[in-house]
Design an enzyme around this catalytic site. Structure first.
Site, PDB file in Angstrom:
ATOM      1  N   HIS A 101      -9.410   0.901   4.989  1.00 58.68           N
ATOM      2  CA  HIS A 101      -8.131   1.086   5.685  1.00 58.68           C
ATOM      3  C   HIS A 101      -8.355   1.983   6.904  1.00 58.68           C
ATOM      4  O   HIS A 101      -9.169   2.901   6.862  1.00 58.68           O
ATOM      5  CB  HIS A 101      -7.107   1.708   4.735  1.00 58.68           C
ATOM      6  CG  HIS A 101      -5.728   1.694   5.282  1.00 58.68           C
ATOM      7  ND1 HIS A 101      -5.287   2.617   6.206  1.00 58.68           N
ATOM      8  CD2 HIS A 101      -4.689   0.845   5.066  1.00 58.68           C
ATOM      9  CE1 HIS A 101      -4.030   2.329   6.521  1.00 58.68           C
ATOM     10  NE2 HIS A 101      -3.646   1.272   5.840  1.00 58.68           N
ATOM     11  N   GLU A 161      -6.757   4.363   8.082  1.00 60.94           N
ATOM     12  CA  GLU A 161      -6.575   5.804   7.854  1.00 60.94           C
ATOM     13  C   GLU A 161      -7.849   6.410   7.287  1.00 60.94           C
ATOM     14  O   GLU A 161      -8.200   7.549   7.602  1.00 60.94           O
ATOM     15  CB  GLU A 161      -5.363   6.035   6.932  1.00 60.94           C
ATOM     16  CG  GLU A 161      -4.068   5.830   7.701  1.00 60.94           C
ATOM     17  CD  GLU A 161      -2.891   5.361   6.869  1.00 60.94           C
ATOM     18  OE1 GLU A 161      -2.933   5.464   5.628  1.00 60.94           O
ATOM     19  OE2 GLU A 161      -1.910   4.875   7.479  1.00 60.94           O
ATOM     20  N   SER A 167       3.602  -2.418  10.238  1.00 52.55           N
ATOM     21  CA  SER A 167       5.074  -2.438  10.352  1.00 52.55           C
ATOM     22  C   SER A 167       5.689  -3.787   9.969  1.00 52.55           C
ATOM     23  O   SER A 167       6.624  -4.251  10.620  1.00 52.55           O
ATOM     24  CB  SER A 167       5.505  -2.020  11.765  1.00 52.55           C
ATOM     25  OG  SER A 167       5.066  -0.695  12.029  1.00 52.55           O
ATOM     26  N   ASN A 180       0.863  -1.184   0.000  1.00 57.62           N
ATOM     27  CA  ASN A 180       0.000   0.000   0.000  1.00 57.62           C
ATOM     28  C   ASN A 180       0.897   1.230   0.000  1.00 57.62           C
ATOM     29  O   ASN A 180       1.500   1.559   1.021  1.00 57.62           O
ATOM     30  CB  ASN A 180      -0.881  -0.044   1.269  1.00 57.62           C
ATOM     31  CG  ASN A 180      -1.702   1.215   1.442  1.00 57.62           C
ATOM     32  OD1 ASN A 180      -1.830   2.023   0.511  1.00 57.62           O
ATOM     33  ND2 ASN A 180      -2.272   1.390   2.630  1.00 57.62           N
ATOM     34  N   GLU A 239      -5.177  -5.273  10.577  1.00 60.73           N
ATOM     35  CA  GLU A 239      -4.142  -4.270  10.794  1.00 60.73           C
ATOM     36  C   GLU A 239      -4.409  -3.544  12.105  1.00 60.73           C
ATOM     37  O   GLU A 239      -5.195  -2.583  12.143  1.00 60.73           O
ATOM     38  CB  GLU A 239      -4.161  -3.246   9.661  1.00 60.73           C
ATOM     39  CG  GLU A 239      -3.920  -3.838   8.293  1.00 60.73           C
ATOM     40  CD  GLU A 239      -3.359  -2.807   7.331  1.00 60.73           C
ATOM     41  OE1 GLU A 239      -2.256  -3.004   6.844  1.00 60.73           O
ATOM     42  OE2 GLU A 239      -4.037  -1.786   7.102  1.00 60.73           O
ATOM     43  N   LYS A 249       0.106   4.299  -0.242  1.00 63.90           N
ATOM     44  CA  LYS A 249      -0.543   5.469   0.385  1.00 63.90           C
ATOM     45  C   LYS A 249      -0.311   6.726  -0.470  1.00 63.90           C
ATOM     46  O   LYS A 249      -0.235   6.622  -1.684  1.00 63.90           O
ATOM     47  CB  LYS A 249      -0.025   5.649   1.805  1.00 63.90           C
ATOM     48  CG  LYS A 249      -0.131   4.382   2.644  1.00 63.90           C
ATOM     49  CD  LYS A 249       0.085   4.652   4.096  1.00 63.90           C
ATOM     50  CE  LYS A 249       0.109   3.341   4.854  1.00 63.90           C
ATOM     51  NZ  LYS A 249       0.124   3.505   6.281  1.00 63.90           N
ATOM     52  N   GLY A 299       2.649   1.992  10.774  1.00 64.71           N
ATOM     53  CA  GLY A 299       3.585   3.105  10.616  1.00 64.71           C
ATOM     54  C   GLY A 299       4.307   3.491  11.901  1.00 64.71           C
ATOM     55  O   GLY A 299       4.940   4.533  11.971  1.00 64.71           O
TER      56      GLY A 299
HETATM   57  C1  PEP Z   1      -0.687   0.015   6.164  1.00 63.80           C
HETATM   58  O1  PEP Z   1      -0.898   1.197   6.137  1.00 63.80           O
HETATM   59  O2  PEP Z   1      -1.491  -0.737   5.595  1.00 63.80           O
HETATM   60  C2  PEP Z   1       0.501  -0.471   6.860  1.00 63.80           C
HETATM   61  C3  PEP Z   1       0.478  -1.695   7.283  1.00 63.80           C
HETATM   62  O3  PEP Z   1       1.535   0.406   7.044  1.00 63.80           O
HETATM   63  P1  PEP Z   1       2.975   0.080   7.688  1.00 63.80           P
HETATM   64  O4  PEP Z   1       3.468  -1.192   7.046  1.00 63.80           O
HETATM   65  O5  PEP Z   1       3.824   1.255   7.331  1.00 63.80           O
HETATM   66  O6  PEP Z   1       2.777  -0.065   9.154  1.00 63.80           O
END
Ligand code: PEP
Length: 254
Positions: free
Chosen positions: A95, A97, A213, A9, A167, A11, A173
């Site tokens: 997601h 976000e 992460s 992703n 997630e 973003k 992040g």
């Molecule tokens: C995400 O936004 O889907 C995600 C998992 O981000 P990150 O790997 O940076 O934590």
């Protein structure tokens, strides 16, 4: 056996030129991958150009969002059919976000899921609890509402084209990954919910990705868990070397 899926992703990152550069590196490095499905989700403006680059490669294209209508007076929005037209075969929906920053509800997310499946595309439905919810021991309740809300009114047949991404918001992040055990526990709970909503066959076949992460140094342990079938990768998907190592995770017998 469920086929692993690693999805990147991107973003709100990368200009069209930068997206082409990263894609070119991925196509070169991942050309021989046959045992894992690979998806990348660039920004909308880069989709068509990236689509041309991944053609005839094992990499598939996903969008990061969509609007739950086919066409009409919805200024500034994009429908699943338009994203399909631009070369996408999948859409990331719900997601955290978007849930947090854009106020997306389970009801809206369900409409997006239905419109995307009706367009013949694959859905990656994201769910996950915040740190506050986990600390308040509300995690199971939150996951349950997100799964039941997101999958409302879907048929067992439609579920064949749907992937869930667990997630935990506190791990996105932040550099804090859920431990292998924490992730497995949540995945197993989600699979149980899917079994309750549909049947054991649908639950057994449904891929559940972990996101939060994921990096080259933690992917192998996560992928060794019984109910973890892949990863949704944010930050590390922006670096070709890291993403390729994640795609080529080490298979540990489980
Ligand atoms: C995400 O936004 O889907 C995600 C998992 O981000 P990150 O790997 O940076 O934590």
């Amino acid at each position: 056996m469920r086929r692993p899926l690693i999805a990147g992703n991107w973003k709100l990152n990368k200009t069209i030129n930068e997206a082409e550069e990263l894609t070119t590196a991925l196509v070169a490095e991942l050309a021989d991958v046959t045992e894992t499905d690979i998806l990348i989700a660039p920004v909308f403006t880069a989709l068509s150009r990236v689509a041309a680059l991944v053609d005839n490669s094992p990499i598939q294209l996903a969008a990061q969002n969509c609007y739950p209508q086919e066409t009409g007076a919805f200024t500034g929005e994009l429908s699943p059919l338009m994203l399909k037209d631009a070369g996408c075969s999948a859409i990331i929906i719900g997601h955290s976000e978007r849930r947090q920053l854009m106020g997306e509800t389970n009801q809206l997310i369900n409409l997006k899921v239905q419109t995307t499946l009706n367009a013949g595309m694959q859905v990656i439905l994201c769910v996950g609890e915040t740190l506050e919810e986990r600390d308040n021991e509300e995690m199971l309740e939150v996951l349950s509402a997100q799964i039941k809300g997101g999958l409302a009114d879907l048929s067992a047949e439609q579920m064949q084209n749907l992937v869930v991404a667990y997630e935990p918001v506190w791990a996105i992040g932040t550099g804090k990954t859920a431990s292998d055990e924490q992730a497995q526990e949540a995945h197993s709970f989600i699979r149980g919910l899917i079994q309750g909503l549909f049947n054991p066959e649908v639950a057994e076949a449904c891929r559940i990705l972990y996101g939060g992460s994921v990096k080259p140094d933690n992917v192998d342990g996560l992928m060794a868990q019984t109910d973890i079938d892949g990863a949704l990768v944010g930050g590390a998907s922006l670096k070709a070397d890291d993403f390729c190592r994640i795609v080529k995770f080490e298979r540990i017998e489980r």
